[in-house]
Scaffold this motif. Sequence first.
Motif, PDB file in Angstrom:
ATOM      1  N   MET A 130       0.819  -1.206   0.000  1.00 14.54           N
ATOM      2  CA  MET A 130       0.000   0.000   0.000  1.00 14.54           C
ATOM      3  C   MET A 130       0.855   1.258   0.000  1.00 14.54           C
ATOM      4  O   MET A 130       0.380   2.315  -0.356  1.00 14.54           O
ATOM      5  N   THR A 131       2.093   1.137   0.411  1.00 15.60           N
ATOM      6  CA  THR A 131       2.951   2.306   0.416  1.00 15.60           C
ATOM      7  C   THR A 131       3.371   2.636  -0.996  1.00 15.60           C
ATOM      8  O   THR A 131       3.461   1.780  -1.859  1.00 15.60           O
ATOM      9  N   SER A 132       3.643   3.862  -1.205  1.00 12.84           N
ATOM     10  CA  SER A 132       4.026   4.330  -2.524  1.00 12.84           C
ATOM     11  C   SER A 132       5.411   3.802  -2.888  1.00 12.84           C
ATOM     12  O   SER A 132       6.314   3.770  -2.076  1.00 12.84           O
ATOM     13  N   ARG A 133       5.567   3.361  -4.108  1.00 16.93           N
ATOM     14  CA  ARG A 133       6.821   2.782  -4.571  1.00 16.93           C
ATOM     15  C   ARG A 133       7.596   3.783  -5.419  1.00 16.93           C
ATOM     16  O   ARG A 133       7.937   3.514  -6.570  1.00 16.93           O
ATOM     17  N   VAL A 134       7.861   4.941  -4.877  1.00 19.13           N
ATOM     18  CA  VAL A 134       8.709   5.923  -5.540  1.00 19.13           C
ATOM     19  C   VAL A 134       9.862   6.254  -4.612  1.00 19.13           C
ATOM     20  O   VAL A 134       9.735   6.155  -3.398  1.00 19.13           O
ATOM     21  N   PRO A 135      11.005   6.617  -5.168  1.00 16.50           N
ATOM     22  CA  PRO A 135      12.152   6.910  -4.315  1.00 16.50           C
ATOM     23  C   PRO A 135      11.943   8.167  -3.477  1.00 16.50           C
ATOM     24  O   PRO A 135      11.260   9.108  -3.896  1.00 16.50           O
ATOM     25  N   ALA A 136      12.548   8.147  -2.312  1.00 16.20           N
ATOM     26  CA  ALA A 136      12.501   9.316  -1.435  1.00 16.20           C
ATOM     27  C   ALA A 136      13.343  10.432  -2.034  1.00 16.20           C
ATOM     28  O   ALA A 136      14.344  10.186  -2.705  1.00 16.20           O
ATOM     29  N   ALA A 137      12.931  11.668  -1.789  1.00 17.67           N
ATOM     30  CA  ALA A 137      13.632  12.825  -2.358  1.00 17.67           C
ATOM     31  C   ALA A 137      14.034  13.794  -1.260  1.00 17.67           C
ATOM     32  O   ALA A 137      13.283  14.009  -0.301  1.00 17.67           O
ATOM     33  N   ASN A 138      15.208  14.362  -1.413  1.00 18.36           N
ATOM     34  CA  ASN A 138      15.653  15.486  -0.598  1.00 18.36           C
ATOM     35  C   ASN A 138      15.755  16.686  -1.517  1.00 18.36           C
ATOM     36  O   ASN A 138      16.335  16.590  -2.604  1.00 18.36           O
ATOM     37  N   ILE A 139      15.200  17.808  -1.091  1.00 22.68           N
ATOM     38  CA  ILE A 139      15.268  19.034  -1.882  1.00 22.68           C
ATOM     39  C   ILE A 139      15.929  20.094  -1.017  1.00 22.68           C
ATOM     40  O   ILE A 139      15.515  20.323   0.116  1.00 22.68           O
ATOM     41  N   SER A 140      16.965  20.710  -1.561  1.00 26.36           N
ATOM     42  CA  SER A 140      17.672  21.745  -0.811  1.00 26.36           C
ATOM     43  C   SER A 140      18.010  22.895  -1.749  1.00 26.36           C
ATOM     44  O   SER A 140      17.809  22.815  -2.966  1.00 26.36           O
ATOM     45  N   GLU A 141      18.517  23.952  -1.151  1.00 31.68           N
ATOM     46  CA  GLU A 141      18.832  25.159  -1.909  1.00 31.68           C
ATOM     47  C   GLU A 141      20.143  25.726  -1.389  1.00 31.68           C
ATOM     48  O   GLU A 141      20.363  25.798  -0.183  1.00 31.68           O
TER      49      GLU A 141
END
Length: 147
Positions: free
Chosen positions: A37-48
Amino acid sequence: MTLVKFNPDKLNNRSLLPGFNDVFDSIFNDTFFSDRMTSRVPAANISESEDHFHIELAAPGLKKEDFKINLDRNVLNISVESQNEQNNTQKNYSKREYSYSSWVRSFTLPESANAEQIEAAYTDGILIVDIAKREEAKAVRRQIEIK
């Protein structure tokens, strides 16, 4: 014989059939179902940083050729169509958590992003996308002298 988890603390849940909900809780809270049931997409880190936006995606087991990155107006799409599974067919997995077959992650770029200067690299299972900022969006810093 099937074992069903029973929670005696839920006896006062005002159900017509006490224990009936526990059967469904034990089924849907099992890792077999919750993993799917969990989403099967990779985790993302967004920074600036001062002059770039950075996106990092944790996508182990892929090759840089597996990724497709495109820009449609101000939306950056990162996708993987399907992973080559010819080596995996000979294995009997007892648990498999990173079998991405296909996925898409989309990121809306801010107006301060320079769409002409986007670079990507894939190293050690991490896809890193660097997006340059427009010159007018970069923070101007200088020391102010006190008189």
